[in-house]
Design a protein around this motif. Structure first.
Motif, PDB file in Angstrom:
ATOM      1  N   ARG A  85       0.831  -1.211   0.000  1.00 44.14           N
ATOM      2  CA  ARG A  85       0.000   0.000   0.000  1.00 44.14           C
ATOM      3  C   ARG A  85       0.865   1.261   0.000  1.00 44.14           C
ATOM      4  O   ARG A  85       0.519   2.265  -0.627  1.00 44.14           O
ATOM      5  CB  ARG A  85      -0.938  -0.014   1.203  1.00 44.14           C
ATOM      6  N   CYS A 118      -5.570  -1.262  -4.144  1.00 43.79           N
ATOM      7  CA  CYS A 118      -5.918   0.125  -4.461  1.00 43.79           C
ATOM      8  C   CYS A 118      -7.396   0.389  -4.185  1.00 43.79           C
ATOM      9  O   CYS A 118      -8.261  -0.430  -4.521  1.00 43.79           O
ATOM     10  CB  CYS A 118      -5.607   0.419  -5.924  1.00 43.79           C
ATOM     11  N   ASP A 119      -7.687   1.530  -3.586  1.00 39.09           N
ATOM     12  CA  ASP A 119      -9.069   1.957  -3.406  1.00 39.09           C
ATOM     13  C   ASP A 119      -9.749   2.066  -4.777  1.00 39.09           C
ATOM     14  O   ASP A 119      -9.167   2.625  -5.712  1.00 39.09           O
ATOM     15  CB  ASP A 119      -9.092   3.319  -2.708  1.00 39.09           C
ATOM     16  N   ASP A 122      -9.848   5.608  -6.286  1.00 40.79           N
ATOM     17  CA  ASP A 122      -8.504   6.055  -6.673  1.00 40.79           C
ATOM     18  C   ASP A 122      -8.036   5.314  -7.922  1.00 40.79           C
ATOM     19  O   ASP A 122      -7.403   5.905  -8.809  1.00 40.79           O
ATOM     20  CB  ASP A 122      -7.514   5.805  -5.537  1.00 40.79           C
TER      21      ASP A 122
END
Length: 211
Positions: A85, A118-119, A122
């Protein structure tokens, strides 16, 4: 490239043998590469290459992050997940000079399309931004389009540096299951993938060492 390349080989070997000692070695190799990283001005964890901080797949943060994803598909590891992350912001910048797969925005696009870390919002914004950035590099050629290669000196049809790599990344961004050799879009877990790291002697198939 580097210790992460060794880690990827070990992970793929584990997928065919189930020898958990290989995952232990892969984790160690990943941590060696992470020791070479430092935070950039925006907090992204980047690979140090001389005086430069590198975000790319071929020799940078995204390459380490992609191998971490491959590792986590087989075994949970909170520390490596946190590192993955922390590496991710390197792939979310607004501009990269080159479009290539290994040392440019195409590789970052490919990684963003595949990583589970990943979000989603995003990811979507970054994929749209990188797709637009790739489009800005495209040049007319032979009735179609082509992309410049390393250092933007001339058109390239290569997978690593040019048009083939850009097409691969754009395919991944459009939702097609696209990946690189040894880095498939969705690596399949081995039946023994839920095994935790061993604390005692390995019960794998023989001894495995890395020099």
């Amino acid at each position: 490239h580097g210790a992460s390349g060794i880690a990827l080989l070990l992970i793929r070997r584990y997928a065919t043998t189930g020898d958990t000692a290989l995952l232990d070695l892969a984790a160690g190799a990943l941590r060696r590469d992470l020791e070479r990283c430092r935070a950039g001005d925006d907090g992204a964890l980047l690979v140090v290459e001389g005086k430069r901080l590198m975000p790319y797949v071929g020799s940078g943060s995204a390459g380490i992050a992609a191998v971490i994803d491959a590792y986590l598909a087989h075994r949970p590891d909170p520390d490596l997940e946190a590192a993955g992350r922390a590496l991710l912001p390197a792939a979310l910048s607004a501009f990269y000079v080159q479009p290539g797969l290994l040392r440019g925005s195409a590789g970052l696009l490919l990684h963003l399309a595949a990583t589970p870390l990943c979000d989603p919002a995003d990811r979507r914004r970054a994929i749209d931004r990188h797709t637009d950035l790739l489009g800005s590099h495209a040049l007319p050629y032979g009735g179609g389009l082509a992309f410049p290669g390393e250092q933007l000196m001339r058109l390239s049809m290569d997978l690593a540096t040019g048009t083939a790599g850009a097409l691969l990344a754009l395919g991944a961004a459009s939702g097609r299951p696209t990946g690189l050799p040894f880095l498939p879009a969705a690596p399949a877990a081995h039946p023994a993938a839920t095994a935790a790291p061993q604390t005692g002697p390995s019960r794998g198939r023989g001894n495995t060492t890395v020099q």
